[in-house]
Design a protein around this motif. Structure first.
Motif, PDB file in Angstrom:
ATOM      1  N   LEU A  21       0.829  -1.220   0.000  1.00 33.19           N
ATOM      2  CA  LEU A  21       0.000   0.000   0.000  1.00 33.19           C
ATOM      3  C   LEU A  21       0.858   1.263   0.000  1.00 33.19           C
ATOM      4  N   ALA A  22       1.933   1.250   0.790  1.00 29.88           N
ATOM      5  CA  ALA A  22       2.809   2.430   0.834  1.00 29.88           C
ATOM      6  C   ALA A  22       3.423   2.676  -0.549  1.00 29.88           C
ATOM      7  N   ASP A  23       3.883   1.610  -1.187  1.00 33.66           N
ATOM      8  CA  ASP A  23       4.464   1.765  -2.529  1.00 33.66           C
ATOM      9  C   ASP A  23       3.421   2.283  -3.520  1.00 33.66           C
ATOM     10  N   SER A  24       2.215   1.740  -3.435  1.00 31.43           N
ATOM     11  CA  SER A  24       1.162   2.175  -4.368  1.00 31.43           C
ATOM     12  C   SER A  24       0.832   3.653  -4.164  1.00 31.43           C
ATOM     13  N   LEU A  25       0.727   4.061  -2.919  1.00 31.45           N
ATOM     14  CA  LEU A  25       0.407   5.464  -2.640  1.00 31.45           C
ATOM     15  C   LEU A  25       1.527   6.388  -3.125  1.00 31.45           C
ATOM     16  N   ASP A  26       2.762   5.992  -2.835  1.00 35.19           N
ATOM     17  CA  ASP A  26       3.914   6.787  -3.297  1.00 35.19           C
ATOM     18  C   ASP A  26       3.917   6.890  -4.810  1.00 35.19           C
ATOM     19  N   TYR A  27       3.656   5.756  -5.425  1.00 28.35           N
ATOM     20  CA  TYR A  27       3.729   5.690  -6.878  1.00 28.35           C
ATOM     21  C   TYR A  27       2.692   6.617  -7.522  1.00 28.35           C
ATOM     22  N   ILE A  28       1.495   6.614  -6.965  1.00 24.57           N
ATOM     23  CA  ILE A  28       0.447   7.482  -7.521  1.00 24.57           C
ATOM     24  C   ILE A  28       0.884   8.944  -7.419  1.00 24.57           C
ATOM     25  N   VAL A  29       1.320   9.348  -6.230  1.00 31.08           N
ATOM     26  CA  VAL A  29       1.698  10.756  -6.045  1.00 31.08           C
ATOM     27  C   VAL A  29       2.865  11.127  -6.966  1.00 31.08           C
ATOM     28  N   LYS A  30       3.853  10.228  -7.048  1.00 40.06           N
ATOM     29  CA  LYS A  30       5.031  10.549  -7.872  1.00 40.06           C
ATOM     30  C   LYS A  30       4.736  10.552  -9.366  1.00 40.06           C
ATOM     31  N   ILE A  64      -5.977  23.377  -9.067  1.00 40.33           N
ATOM     32  CA  ILE A  64      -4.650  23.184  -8.466  1.00 40.33           C
ATOM     33  C   ILE A  64      -4.788  22.823  -6.988  1.00 40.33           C
ATOM     34  N   GLU A  65      -5.652  23.562  -6.280  1.00 45.32           N
ATOM     35  CA  GLU A  65      -5.805  23.321  -4.843  1.00 45.32           C
ATOM     36  C   GLU A  65      -6.373  21.928  -4.578  1.00 45.32           C
ATOM     37  N   GLU A  66      -7.338  21.533  -5.403  1.00 47.86           N
ATOM     38  CA  GLU A  66      -7.957  20.212  -5.252  1.00 47.86           C
ATOM     39  C   GLU A  66      -6.919  19.114  -5.475  1.00 47.86           C
ATOM     40  N   LEU A  67      -6.059  19.352  -6.451  1.00 51.30           N
ATOM     41  CA  LEU A  67      -5.002  18.384  -6.755  1.00 51.30           C
ATOM     42  C   LEU A  67      -4.050  18.264  -5.556  1.00 51.30           C
ATOM     43  N   LYS A  68      -3.640  19.426  -5.034  1.00 49.66           N
ATOM     44  CA  LYS A  68      -2.733  19.428  -3.873  1.00 49.66           C
ATOM     45  C   LYS A  68      -3.390  18.741  -2.681  1.00 49.66           C
ATOM     46  N   LYS A  69      -4.675  18.987  -2.507  1.00 52.71           N
ATOM     47  CA  LYS A  69      -5.403  18.421  -1.376  1.00 52.71           C
ATOM     48  C   LYS A  69      -5.413  16.889  -1.473  1.00 52.71           C
ATOM     49  N   SER A  70      -5.616  16.381  -2.672  1.00 53.64           N
ATOM     50  CA  SER A  70      -5.635  14.922  -2.845  1.00 53.64           C
ATOM     51  C   SER A  70      -4.262  14.300  -2.629  1.00 53.64           C
ATOM     52  N   PHE A  71      -3.213  14.979  -3.090  1.00 51.32           N
ATOM     53  CA  PHE A  71      -1.861  14.463  -2.816  1.00 51.32           C
ATOM     54  C   PHE A  71      -1.639  14.441  -1.303  1.00 51.32           C
ATOM     55  N   GLY A  72      -2.099  15.496  -0.642  1.00 51.92           N
ATOM     56  CA  GLY A  72      -1.975  15.586   0.816  1.00 51.92           C
ATOM     57  C   GLY A  72      -2.701  14.428   1.496  1.00 51.92           C
ATOM     58  N   LYS A 119     -12.452   9.145  -2.132  1.00 49.32           N
ATOM     59  CA  LYS A 119     -12.808  10.254  -3.034  1.00 49.32           C
ATOM     60  C   LYS A 119     -11.564  10.835  -3.706  1.00 49.32           C
ATOM     61  N   ASP A 120     -10.462  10.849  -2.967  1.00 50.02           N
ATOM     62  CA  ASP A 120      -9.225  11.396  -3.537  1.00 50.02           C
ATOM     63  C   ASP A 120      -8.688  10.503  -4.651  1.00 50.02           C
ATOM     64  N   PHE A 121      -8.807   9.194  -4.459  1.00 52.41           N
ATOM     65  CA  PHE A 121      -8.418   8.263  -5.534  1.00 52.41           C
ATOM     66  C   PHE A 121      -9.267   8.526  -6.778  1.00 52.41           C
ATOM     67  N   GLU A 122     -10.558   8.689  -6.566  1.00 49.99           N
ATOM     68  CA  GLU A 122     -11.459   8.915  -7.710  1.00 49.99           C
ATOM     69  C   GLU A 122     -11.159  10.254  -8.384  1.00 49.99           C
ATOM     70  N   PHE A 123     -10.890  11.259  -7.556  1.00 47.73           N
ATOM     71  CA  PHE A 123     -10.574  12.576  -8.111  1.00 47.73           C
ATOM     72  C   PHE A 123      -9.297  12.519  -8.949  1.00 47.73           C
ATOM     73  N   LEU A 124      -8.277  11.830  -8.420  1.00 53.47           N
ATOM     74  CA  LEU A 124      -7.008  11.757  -9.151  1.00 53.47           C
ATOM     75  C   LEU A 124      -7.168  10.988 -10.463  1.00 53.47           C
ATOM     76  N   GLU A 125      -8.010   9.974 -10.454  1.00 55.61           N
ATOM     77  CA  GLU A 125      -8.231   9.245 -11.704  1.00 55.61           C
ATOM     78  C   GLU A 125      -8.930  10.137 -12.737  1.00 55.61           C
ATOM     79  N   SER A 126      -9.887  10.939 -12.294  1.00 53.75           N
ATOM     80  CA  SER A 126     -10.541  11.813 -13.267  1.00 53.75           C
ATOM     81  C   SER A 126      -9.573  12.915 -13.719  1.00 53.75           C
ATOM     82  N   ALA A 127      -8.713  13.378 -12.814  1.00 56.77           N
ATOM     83  CA  ALA A 127      -7.691  14.375 -13.195  1.00 56.77           C
ATOM     84  C   ALA A 127      -6.742  13.770 -14.235  1.00 56.77           C
TER      85      ALA A 127
END
Ligand SMILES: Nc1nc2c(ncn2[C@@H]2O[C@H](COP(=O)(O)OP(=O)(O)OP(=O)(O)O)[C@@H](O)[C@H]2O)c(=O)[nH]1
Ligand SMILES: [Mg+2]
Length: 318
Positions: free
Chosen positions: A57-66, A88-96, A145-153
């Motif tokens: 899970l840690a690798d997957s999360l890192d990988y998505i953000v990177k 931009i803010e929404e993107l930063k929020k999801s990475f956070g 929700k953040d996973f879903e948001f990042l996929e749509s981004a």
């Protein structure tokens, strides 16, 4: 900047299931090899299971953000495109949120590793296993929700034009259907879609003249700044933020009235960039019309002339 290598972001359930499967697979091999009494064996196996789940899970999360571009590295053009469509803010929020989840999962990993290590019987180990998994997957649920948001981004990002910075760039602008894409095809090796109806070009098309000039074929825009749609926003930002020069195409056969085309020309002049006017469709247009435009705007009608003018502009650029 290229965004097409961002890997799809799956639903959180996919990551939970994969982490469990991965642990099952590895434990199957380990189980045959370990020694010790029942309690010792159980500890070794469950500590390992927890570690595999955490690592996956840690690798997957890192990988998505990177895999996403970092906001601070974006050029102004991409920053504003993302601002307009994703946020931009929404993107930063999801990475956070993903970073938060990673930390939380680490904490739970440490906590339950310690509980398992100290366990006095296998019942406690089983309980710790169930509880740790429940809590780890519930952390993931909190960032669903953040996973879903990042996929749509990501889906928006992969469709953005690949526009280079640091190269002389000319944007081809004009009303819909005036012949912008046809012109790009003649100036470069690019083969954009050309069709006899308006709004053929749905996004910015990029072509090159040798390695010196980047050409952006923008979707046809109407003369309006208010209520721009996504396609018009892309064209507008490319002209405003990327173009060193604008080639404005006039269609003298009046698919759209010359009056309207002149109004758009005036608006485009306001970007404060050098504008070269090119008259298209001279083979079918009334000669008089073409001459008027040539006179009024010092317009070009010949593609090789235009190419020459562009190459001269590169040479003149400080
Ligand atoms: N006869 C003639 N037809 C042309 C010329 N240039 C373009 N056309 C035609 O005009 C139509 C529109 O051409 P496009 O190049 O797709 O126009 P566009 O400005 O890119 O259109 P949008 O992408 O919709 O904004 C097509 O049918 C072309 O074949 C030209 O120089 N002569
Ligand atoms: Mg086009």
């Amino acid at each position: 900047m290229a965004f097409n290598d961002i890997k799809p972001v799956e639903k959180i359930d996919v990551y939970s299931k994969k982490s469990l499967n991965k642990a099952d697979d590895k434990l199957r091999i380990l189980r045959k090899r370990i020694k010790g009494n029942r309690l010792e064996k159980s500890k070794t196996l469950e500590l390992r299971r927890l570690e595999i789940i955490r690592n996956y899970l840690a690798d997957s999360l890192d990988y998505i953000v990177k895999s996403f571009p970092s906001v601070k590295d974006l050029t102004e053009f991409y920053r504003q495109l993302i601002s307009a469509n994703i946020g931009i803010e929404e993107l930063k929020k999801s990475f956070g949120a993903l970073n938060w989840a990673r930390k939380k999962i680490d904490e739970l990993f440490r906590k339950y590793s310690s509980i398992i290590r100290k366990a006095k019987d296998t019942k406690n180990i089983t309980r710790a296993r169930k509880e740790s998994q429940g809590r780890i997957f519930s952390v993931l649920k909190q960032v669903k929700k953040d996973f879903e948001f990042l996929e749509s981004a990501r889906k928006t990002l992969v469709n953005l034009p690949v526009v280079k910075s640091g190269i002389f760039t000319a944007a081809i602008a004009g009303f819909p259907n005036v012949g912008k894409s046809t012109l790009l095809g003649k100036l470069s090796k690019s083969k954009p879609k050309v069709a006899g109806y308006a709004f053929t070009t749905k996004g910015i098309m990029v072509g090159y003249i040798e390695k010196e000039i980047q050409l952006l074929d923008t979707p046809g825009t109407l003369d309006r700044v208010e209520k721009m749609n996504w396609i018009e926003i892309q064209a507008h930002l490319a002209m405003k933020l990327v173009a060193d020069m604008i080639v404005y195409v006039f269609d003298p056969t009046e698919t759209y009235s010359l009056k309207k085309q002149e109004m758009l020309y005036k608006r485009i002049k306001k970007f404060g960039k050098p504008v070269v006017v090119f008259v298209s469709k001279t083979d079918i247009a009334e000669e008089e019309r073409v001459d008027e435009l040539k006179e009024k705007y010092d317009a070009l009608t010949d593609v090789s002339e235009l190419k020459k003018r562009l190459l001269e502009s590169v040479a003149d650029k400080p």
